[in-house]
Scaffold this motif. Structure first.
Motif, PDB file in Angstrom:
ATOM      1  N   PHE A  23     -47.477  39.270 -76.874  1.00 55.80           N
ATOM      2  CA  PHE A  23     -47.829  40.414 -77.092  1.00 55.80           C
ATOM      3  C   PHE A  23     -46.863  41.417 -76.593  1.00 55.80           C
ATOM      4  O   PHE A  23     -46.883  41.606 -75.309  1.00 55.80           O
ATOM      5  N   HIS A  24     -46.102  42.108 -77.329  1.00 59.59           N
ATOM      6  CA  HIS A  24     -44.862  42.787 -76.914  1.00 59.59           C
ATOM      7  C   HIS A  24     -44.512  44.101 -77.825  1.00 59.59           C
ATOM      8  O   HIS A  24     -44.977  44.209 -78.715  1.00 59.59           O
ATOM      9  N   VAL A  25     -43.540  44.753 -77.111  1.00 63.82           N
ATOM     10  CA  VAL A  25     -42.986  45.823 -77.941  1.00 63.82           C
ATOM     11  C   VAL A  25     -41.638  45.939 -78.187  1.00 63.82           C
ATOM     12  O   VAL A  25     -41.245  46.137 -79.511  1.00 63.82           O
ATOM     13  N   VAL A  26     -40.739  45.130 -77.564  1.00 66.01           N
ATOM     14  CA  VAL A  26     -39.637  44.899 -77.957  1.00 66.01           C
ATOM     15  C   VAL A  26     -39.305  43.737 -78.902  1.00 66.01           C
ATOM     16  O   VAL A  26     -39.601  42.461 -78.510  1.00 66.01           O
ATOM     17  N   LYS A  27     -38.661  43.945 -79.965  1.00 63.26           N
ATOM     18  CA  LYS A  27     -38.254  42.856 -80.986  1.00 63.26           C
ATOM     19  C   LYS A  27     -37.147  42.047 -80.716  1.00 63.26           C
ATOM     20  O   LYS A  27     -37.029  40.757 -80.480  1.00 63.26           O
ATOM     21  N   SER A  28     -36.078  42.720 -80.196  1.00 63.59           N
ATOM     22  CA  SER A  28     -34.854  42.094 -79.719  1.00 63.59           C
ATOM     23  C   SER A  28     -34.085  43.052 -78.695  1.00 63.59           C
ATOM     24  O   SER A  28     -34.213  44.181 -78.808  1.00 63.59           O
ATOM     25  N   GLY A  29     -33.226  42.298 -77.916  1.00 65.24           N
ATOM     26  CA  GLY A  29     -32.151  43.124 -76.955  1.00 65.24           C
ATOM     27  C   GLY A  29     -30.866  42.387 -76.832  1.00 65.24           C
ATOM     28  O   GLY A  29     -31.011  41.037 -76.304  1.00 65.24           O
ATOM     29  N   HIS A  30     -29.941  43.168 -76.630  1.00 65.30           N
ATOM     30  CA  HIS A  30     -28.723  42.523 -76.359  1.00 65.30           C
ATOM     31  C   HIS A  30     -27.830  43.361 -75.689  1.00 65.30           C
ATOM     32  O   HIS A  30     -27.643  44.438 -75.432  1.00 65.30           O
ATOM     33  N   TYR A  31     -26.884  42.760 -74.859  1.00 63.74           N
ATOM     34  CA  TYR A  31     -25.738  43.308 -74.176  1.00 63.74           C
ATOM     35  C   TYR A  31     -24.683  43.511 -75.005  1.00 63.74           C
ATOM     36  O   TYR A  31     -24.153  42.722 -75.589  1.00 63.74           O
ATOM     37  N   SER A  32     -24.308  44.894 -75.294  1.00 63.19           N
ATOM     38  CA  SER A  32     -23.104  45.317 -76.015  1.00 63.19           C
ATOM     39  C   SER A  32     -22.114  45.734 -75.387  1.00 63.19           C
ATOM     40  O   SER A  32     -20.952  46.061 -76.257  1.00 63.19           O
ATOM     41  N   GLY A  33     -21.765  45.271 -74.286  1.00 65.21           N
ATOM     42  CA  GLY A  33     -20.527  45.856 -73.578  1.00 65.21           C
ATOM     43  C   GLY A  33     -20.583  46.973 -72.708  1.00 65.21           C
ATOM     44  O   GLY A  33     -21.400  47.952 -73.056  1.00 65.21           O
ATOM     45  N   ASN A  34     -19.805  47.349 -71.854  1.00 63.26           N
ATOM     46  CA  ASN A  34     -19.480  48.654 -71.167  1.00 63.26           C
ATOM     47  C   ASN A  34     -20.857  48.978 -70.502  1.00 63.26           C
ATOM     48  O   ASN A  34     -21.431  49.997 -70.433  1.00 63.26           O
ATOM     49  N   ASN A  35     -21.523  47.781 -69.739  1.00 63.07           N
ATOM     50  CA  ASN A  35     -22.816  48.034 -69.096  1.00 63.07           C
ATOM     51  C   ASN A  35     -24.001  48.735 -69.817  1.00 63.07           C
ATOM     52  O   ASN A  35     -24.853  49.551 -69.507  1.00 63.07           O
TER      53      ASN A  35
END
Length: 518
Positions: free
Chosen positions: A72-84
């Protein structure tokens, strides 16, 4: 440069949890509990009762169910895109990116919060909204563990027309929603399936909210009552409560013989340990300065004085696991070579070598509900000359511990065996060396070698290298004894025979895990 990660952690999952969606009911569930939440505010001090209550009132950014990986959550996906920089994509729905910014701001600006959430935001410099479902988070430096640290943050709905911002490590925007507002139910910024109808020290009433989340639970109304053991057993037998917790062995044996009740056992995740005050001098350790607890030989003596088998077998949870480490036997970090046996003679020799042949006196605080273990620890330490002044301070315990007003304290924490380093980072790292580190290190223990390893573990993307460093960190902890492990306990609940309860590995008593028996 980190590659995109957490593709598994943030995978799209189902909203339906097992067979619970098939259970249709609009009834009331009554729960008899030894202790209740201290507040309905999810960002105030979080004891076990508050964690359970908050899970009903608010959604976390992401929470994977310990057993079935459905979430049960809010975030569908997350990823690091560079430059912190991290890019988060939310599920479309009633929770928007602005609500997350507001929640971060509330935590950041919370006055005098003892919550563990605030330090987890320290590495964040900017949070930018890109529409209702897009969020960008910028950190001070490369931080591979950021999303894991913030995933459990409980999301609040922002007030109407809220326009705050999170820029340059600062949060502009009103704090909003004090504890009195939330406890009274005057405002309901919750994002979970329930809202507060009534809140007090002895009774909490929740009612189911409408909309999509309502199907997570079969119960329309939930009543939590704070009851003594005797009263909770009496009411369960009378049928006026449906489920009770924390029942000692004697009454439990009686309940086991009653055909219209049943017993459910939890997972041994609750870790009981002695937390030590490592400050250079302390008025809570007698015999003057320096503080004897700073000497490893003294810590070893305390550990050797304790008969963990007795602690594990003569207490109200059964069965339990005596332990001298933070890992359970099933964990890859578990060390089979650590000896659990007590050795009083060796403990006395170690104290003498450290200059305390006559022992010393130490202030001993106990967490509410743990007197049954303190009663065994006290005489065990006494036989090596360490006299403890036991104080059961009730609800004052969190504040006294946070201020370092203890010599020893008897503490309980749920340890996630899939991420033991989370416990080590918060409890044993030096406070302030990085975001979230040492947030619960009230004893001010410090070990530079451990700190260095924990920082490397946080940023190491290679799983093999990270595992090796975790083994090194655990070796330091078990050798240096900054805390003294005692036992893992397995909780037990009793409920009506016509109900079914499936405990989680984190042992939270969540109402959607309690259903009508098939």
């Amino acid at each position: 440069m980190l590659k995109p990660i957490l593709s598994v952690l943030f995978a799209v999952t189902l909203w339906v949890c097992g067979s619970m969606a098939a259970v249709a009911s609009t009834g009331e569930l009554r729960m008899g509990m030894l202790s209740l939440a201290l507040s309905a505010d999810p960002h105030a001090y979080i004891n076990t009762g508050a964690r359970e209550l908050s899970a009903h009132l608010y959604q976390p950014l992401y929470e994977k169910h310990p057993e079935n990986n459905k979430s049960f959550h809010v975030v569908k996906s997350g990823h690091y895109s560079g430059n912190n920089t991290w890019e988060l994509h939310l599920f479309p729905g009633e929770i928007h990116a602005n609500d997350i910014v507001f929640t971060f701001c509330r935590i950041k600006n919370y006055p005098d919060t003892p919550s563990p959430f605030a330090p987890n935001l320290e590495s964040i410099t900017d949070v930018r909204v890109g529409g209702e479902t897009e969020l960008t988070i910028v950190t001070k430096s490369e931080d591979s563990q950021l999303l894991a640290r913030i995933s459990a943050i409980l999301v609040m709905k922002a007030p109407p027309h809220w326009t705050g911002s999170y820029t340059g490590g600062r949060c502009d925007g009103a704090f909003a929603y004090d504890r009195a507002d939330l406890d009274s139910g005057r405002v309901t910024p919750g994002t979970g399936p329930y809202r507060i109808e009534r809140f007090s020290a002895d009774e909490i009433v929740m009612v189911r909210r409408g909309g999509k989340l309502a199907r997570l639970t079969p119960w329309q109304r939930v009543v939590q009552l704070r009851l003594s053991t005797e009263e909770s057993v009496r009411q369960l037998l009378a049928g006026t409560v449906d489920i009770i917790d924390s029942v000692p062995d004697g009454p439990a044996a009686h309940l086991a013989a009653v055909s219209d009740t049943k017993t459910a056992y939890g997972y041994p995740a609750s870790f009981v340990f002695l937390q030590l005050n490592h400050r250079a001098t302390s008025s809570f350790v007698a015999n003057g300065a320096p503080n004897p607890l700073r000497d490893k030989r003294v810590r070893q003596a305390l550990s050797l004085a304790l008969d963990r088998e007795i602690i594990a077998t003569r207490q109200r949870f059964d069965p339990s696991i005596p332990t001298a480490q933070i890992s359970l036997p099933e964990n890859p970090l578990y060390n089979d070579g650590i000896d659990l046996r007590a050795d009083v003679d060796r403990a006395r020799r170690l104290l003498a070598e450290a200059g305390y042949a006559s022992g010393f006196t130490v202030d001993f605080l106990i967490m509410p509900g743990t007197a049954w273990i303190a009663d065994k620890v006290e005489p065990m330490l006494g036989r090596i000359g360490v006299q403890v002044k036991t104080r059961d301070v009730g609800p004052r315990f969190p504040g006294l511990v946070a201020n370092g007003e203890f010599g020893l304290n008897l503490n309980v924490s749920v340890v996630d065996q899939t991420d033991i380093m989370a416990f080590v980072r918060s409890r044993l790292a030096s406070p302030g060396i990085a975001a979230g580190f040492g947030s619960r290190n009230q004893g001010q223990y410090t070990n530079s070698q451990l700190n260095e390893l924990l920082l490397k573990i946080r940023s190491e993307p290679d799983t093999v290298q990270r595992s090796q460093m975790e083994q090194q960190a655990m070796s330091i902890v078990t050798d240096d004894l900054p805390i003294i492990p005692l036992v893992f306990v397995r909780p037990r609940w009793h409920l009506r025979a016509d109900l079914a309860f499936t405990p989680r590995r984190d042992n939270r008593m969540l109402v959607w895990n309690i259903v009508k028996a098939q």
